[in-house]
Design a protein around this motif. Structure first.
Motif, PDB file in Angstrom:
ATOM      1  N   ILE A  85       1.014  -1.070   0.200  1.00  0.00           N
ATOM      2  CA  ILE A  85       0.130   0.129   0.042  1.00  0.00           C
ATOM      3  C   ILE A  85       0.747   1.162   0.048  1.00  0.00           C
ATOM      4  O   ILE A  85       2.010   1.439   1.178  1.00  0.00           O
ATOM      5  N   CYS A  86       0.566   2.473  -1.228  1.00  0.00           N
ATOM      6  CA  CYS A  86       1.529   3.252  -1.090  1.00  0.00           C
ATOM      7  C   CYS A  86       1.715   3.908   0.147  1.00  0.00           C
ATOM      8  O   CYS A  86       2.641   4.412   0.544  1.00  0.00           O
ATOM      9  N   TYR A  94       6.374   4.150   7.029  1.00  0.00           N
ATOM     10  CA  TYR A  94       7.083   1.944   6.950  1.00  0.00           C
ATOM     11  C   TYR A  94       7.917   2.806   5.468  1.00  0.00           C
ATOM     12  O   TYR A  94       8.167   3.835   5.334  1.00  0.00           O
ATOM     13  N   PRO A  95       8.972   1.518   6.015  1.00  0.00           N
ATOM     14  CA  PRO A  95       9.910   1.634   5.278  1.00  0.00           C
ATOM     15  C   PRO A  95       9.522   0.882   3.608  1.00  0.00           C
ATOM     16  O   PRO A  95       8.666   0.485   3.580  1.00  0.00           O
ATOM     17  N   GLU A  96      10.651   1.891   2.405  1.00  0.00           N
ATOM     18  CA  GLU A  96      10.010   1.229   1.202  1.00  0.00           C
ATOM     19  C   GLU A  96      10.150   0.019   0.957  1.00  0.00           C
ATOM     20  O   GLU A  96      10.860   0.216   1.485  1.00  0.00           O
ATOM     21  N   PRO A  97       9.358  -0.792   0.567  1.00  0.00           N
ATOM     22  CA  PRO A  97       9.696  -2.244  -0.216  1.00  0.00           C
ATOM     23  C   PRO A  97      10.585  -1.612  -0.782  1.00  0.00           C
ATOM     24  O   PRO A  97      10.966  -1.036  -1.561  1.00  0.00           O
ATOM     25  N   ASN A 107      11.319   3.504  -9.121  1.00  0.00           N
ATOM     26  CA  ASN A 107      11.299   3.395  -7.684  1.00  0.00           C
ATOM     27  C   ASN A 107       9.821   3.185  -7.288  1.00  0.00           C
ATOM     28  O   ASN A 107       9.139   3.471  -7.670  1.00  0.00           O
ATOM     29  N   PHE A 108      10.007   2.807  -5.901  1.00  0.00           N
ATOM     30  CA  PHE A 108       8.545   2.650  -5.500  1.00  0.00           C
ATOM     31  C   PHE A 108       7.833   3.770  -4.944  1.00  0.00           C
ATOM     32  O   PHE A 108       6.429   4.162  -5.742  1.00  0.00           O
ATOM     33  N   THR A 109       8.775   5.488  -5.347  1.00  0.00           N
ATOM     34  CA  THR A 109       7.271   6.199  -4.966  1.00  0.00           C
ATOM     35  C   THR A 109       7.075   6.996  -6.263  1.00  0.00           C
ATOM     36  O   THR A 109       5.779   7.353  -6.380  1.00  0.00           O
ATOM     37  N   GLN A 110       7.627   6.861  -7.418  1.00  0.00           N
ATOM     38  CA  GLN A 110       7.775   6.631  -8.802  1.00  0.00           C
ATOM     39  C   GLN A 110       6.189   5.586  -9.313  1.00  0.00           C
ATOM     40  O   GLN A 110       5.425   6.211  -9.686  1.00  0.00           O
ATOM     41  N   ALA A 111       6.606   4.507  -8.922  1.00  0.00           N
ATOM     42  CA  ALA A 111       5.304   3.271  -8.658  1.00  0.00           C
ATOM     43  C   ALA A 111       4.169   3.575  -8.100  1.00  0.00           C
ATOM     44  O   ALA A 111       2.919   3.733  -9.292  1.00  0.00           O
ATOM     45  N   CYS A 112       4.125   4.116  -6.709  1.00  0.00           N
ATOM     46  CA  CYS A 112       2.950   5.257  -6.385  1.00  0.00           C
ATOM     47  C   CYS A 112       2.781   5.696  -6.849  1.00  0.00           C
ATOM     48  O   CYS A 112       0.806   6.274  -7.216  1.00  0.00           O
TER      49      CYS A 112
END
Length: 124
Positions: A85-86, A94-97, A107-112
């Protein structure tokens, strides 16, 4: 199954028909975030699971949110093959996966951000 639900052990006789202790102890399950005031309203039945809560100690209702609880469960138990969950990283710290696929360069932020844009486009 309840998530941050008020308990019913003391109030069970006020229901129509009344609920027995055995029914509560065998047929109900409550997920109880530490610090959530709502599950403290009544006594717990036998089947419950405490989970951590990352809300500040002075945030009275911060541990009652279902998204924060879902983040804690996902962080503690893992997400398997489901996406994380973003909001967990963005809103609750929580830490990014860690990416597991060799071919994924996003990266996770861009995917969200991409997922949010796609959802907005569908609503659009």
């Amino acid at each position: 199954v309840g998530l941050s639900a008020p308990n019913s052990m003391l109030s069970r006789d006020t229901f129509d028909p009344p609920i027995t202790k055995q029914q509560l102890n065998t047929l109900t399950f409550n997920i109880v975030p530490v610090g959530d005031v709502v599950p403290m309203i009544d006594d717990l039945a036998n089947l419950y699971q405490n989970i951590n809560c990352t809300a500040a100690a002075n945030d009275i209702i911060g541990c009652h949110g279902s998204t924060r609880s879902a983040c804690e469960i996902q962080y503690t138990c893992g997400s398997g093959d489901r996406p994380v969950i973003c909001n967990c990283a963005a809103d609750y710290g929580y830490p990014e996966p860690i990416p597991t696929g060799a071919g994924n360069q996003t990266n996770f932020t861009q995917a969200c951000l991409d997922a949010a844009a796609a959802a907005d486009a569908l609503e659009g």
